[in-house]
Design an enzyme around this catalytic site. Structure first.
Site, PDB file in Angstrom:
ATOM      1  N   GLY A 131       0.821  -1.193   0.000  1.00 31.37           N
ATOM      2  CA  GLY A 131       0.000   0.000   0.000  1.00 31.37           C
ATOM      3  C   GLY A 131       0.862   1.253   0.000  1.00 31.37           C
ATOM      4  N   CYS A 132       0.417   2.265   0.700  1.00 39.63           N
ATOM      5  CA  CYS A 132       1.144   3.534   0.728  1.00 39.63           C
ATOM      6  C   CYS A 132       2.412   3.475   1.569  1.00 39.63           C
ATOM      7  CB  CYS A 132       0.223   4.650   1.223  1.00 39.63           C
ATOM      8  SG  CYS A 132      -1.112   5.040   0.065  1.00 39.63           S
ATOM      9  N   SER A 133       2.665   2.353   2.217  1.00 41.31           N
ATOM     10  CA  SER A 133       3.920   2.158   2.951  1.00 41.31           C
ATOM     11  C   SER A 133       4.996   1.515   2.083  1.00 41.31           C
ATOM     12  CB  SER A 133       3.684   1.275   4.189  1.00 41.31           C
ATOM     13  OG  SER A 133       2.740   1.850   5.058  1.00 41.31           O
ATOM     14  N   SER A 134       4.718   1.296   0.807  1.00 41.91           N
ATOM     15  CA  SER A 134       5.594   0.485  -0.049  1.00 41.91           C
ATOM     16  C   SER A 134       7.017   1.012  -0.128  1.00 41.91           C
ATOM     17  CB  SER A 134       4.998   0.381  -1.453  1.00 41.91           C
ATOM     18  OG  SER A 134       3.789  -0.335  -1.445  1.00 41.91           O
TER      19      SER A 134
END
Length: 395
Positions: free
Chosen positions: A173-176
């Site tokens: 997700g946006c932590s990738s």
């Protein structure tokens, strides 16, 4: 190790044997950012959305269904802090009949769209580091969405760059991007690699439902890259960041979800047709805000405490650029007071939520005034839920 030596599409390889040793210190040697030129304001986006809603509501009235709510530009600013966003392709998004970017398919022999987008940031990161592509021995393509499962985009980027070693894709997700930084830093520290290129091409408008009132305004497109390098004993790279430590955290939640995947078509009467409604990004915004705010605050405080730090010992925070109010609340919980732009800069007002790229953009644009020995925290929150953090020290 096998290094590709030919042009794109060929299959000639040469054997190389790089020397390896365990590295005690690792740095971010270069950062590259590519922001597409086209942009869309809240007002433009809302005008298109409301045109579609008005048409849809006329049809719903005939069917006896409740009307859909219209959107509002001021509401978007108040809810998120976003005023506009840059997009890879503007054409089609503002067409009420389409409401999606118009990106033509490319032949298999052509460079794919996401690989091309990632390459632009990758080359900038290498130039910033003063490194040659041939010195890179691992490429990680880490993004919230990938154009295809295989061949891995990272391998395509590796070949187009002329890098050696290996490559793989990953996503959280946006932590990738921060999750990939966690992997890269520890691989370099362990001596498995010397130079790892993390590439994050976020073409998220291609996966966005512009007819969903909760999410249609959130996202923009951007591509970033970071070169993670080993430092020799006693080596210093002034103006660059040593990676002191990295950390990850996950906890399952359906509150941010996409169902787009190869199994989706099998639930259709006609497997050759995929109904996109319900398969694109969706989220329960109020729950995400509350739960991620609490988890993000706790993650930051605990991670810093492991290294004898508190929020007050950080010169700067580069947080995930999803929601200005969320970031402000996380930091207020951490500091016990409001924190301004100097301590925790945001870029989402003009770029929107650029998914995993956002925190790296904030870092890239807000670090040159820092001094040797200053600490900063790169931290991103994403679907999963997921959180990734990197404690950085200016060299």
């Amino acid at each position: 190790m096998l290094r590709r030596t030919s042009e794109r599409g060929a299959h000639d390889f040469a054997l190389t044997t790089p020397s390896r040793q365990r590295a005690q210190h690792v740095c971010v040697g270069g950062i590259g950012v590519e922001i597409p030129q086209p942009s869309i304001s809240n007002e433009e986006l809302v005008e298109t959305f409301n045109l579609w809603v008005d048409r849809e509501n006329a049809a719903r009235a005939v069917r006896g269904e409740p009307p859909l709510a219209r959107s509002d530009a001021d509401f978007i600013v108040n809810a998120s802090g976003i005023r506009r966003r840059h997009v890879y392709e503007r054409e089609g998004i503002l067409d009420p009949e389409r409401m999606a970017p118009n990106i033509p398919a490319r032949a298999d022999e052509e460079l794919s769209v996401m690989a091309e987008f990632g390459l632009k940031a990758a080359r900038k990161a290498l130039a910033h580091a003063g490194a040659d592509a041939g010195d890179v021995d691992l490429v990680i393509c880490a993004a919230s969405h990938h154009q295809r499962p295989y061949p891995a985009l990272a391998v395509e980027i590796q070949q187009a760059l002329g890098a050696g070693g290996a490559a793989f894709d990953m996503g959280l997700g946006c932590s990738s991007a921060v999750a990939a930084l966690h992997v890269a830093a520890n691989l370099v520290r362990a001596g498995a690699h010397r130079k790892v290129l993390v590439v994050t091409p976020e073409l998220i408008t291609g996966h966005l439902n512009f007819r969903d009132r909760q999410t249609h305004f959130i996202f923009g497109d951007a591509s970033v890259a970071m070169l993670v390098e080993a430092l020799d004993e006693g080596e210093s790279r002034p103006g660059r960041f040593e990676i002191v430590d990295t950390r990850g955290w996950t906890q399952f939640s359906n509150n941010i979800r996409t169902n787009f995947g190869f199994l989706s078509r099998l639930s259709q009467d006609d497997p050759s047709f995929l109904e996109m409604e319900g398969n694109m990004i969706k989220q329960v915004g109020n729950k995400v805000f509350k739960e991620v705010t609490v988890a993000g605050h706790q993650f930051i405080v605990d991670f810093l405490a492991e290294h004898g730090h508190t929020p007050n010992t950080m010169r700067r925070f580069w947080l995930h650029q999803a929601n200005a109010r969320m970031n402000a609340m996380i930091l207020k919980l951490a500091f016990g007071k409001d924190v301004g732009q100097d301590r925790a800069p945001t870029v989402l007002e003009r770029l929107g939520n650029t998914a995993a790229a956002g925190a790296v953009i904030a870092l890239h644009e807000n670090h040159e005034d820092m001094h040797e020995g200053d600490f900063g925290l790169l931290c991103a929150f994403g679907a999963g839920y997921s959180i990734g953090g990197a404690l950085l020290r200016m060299m």
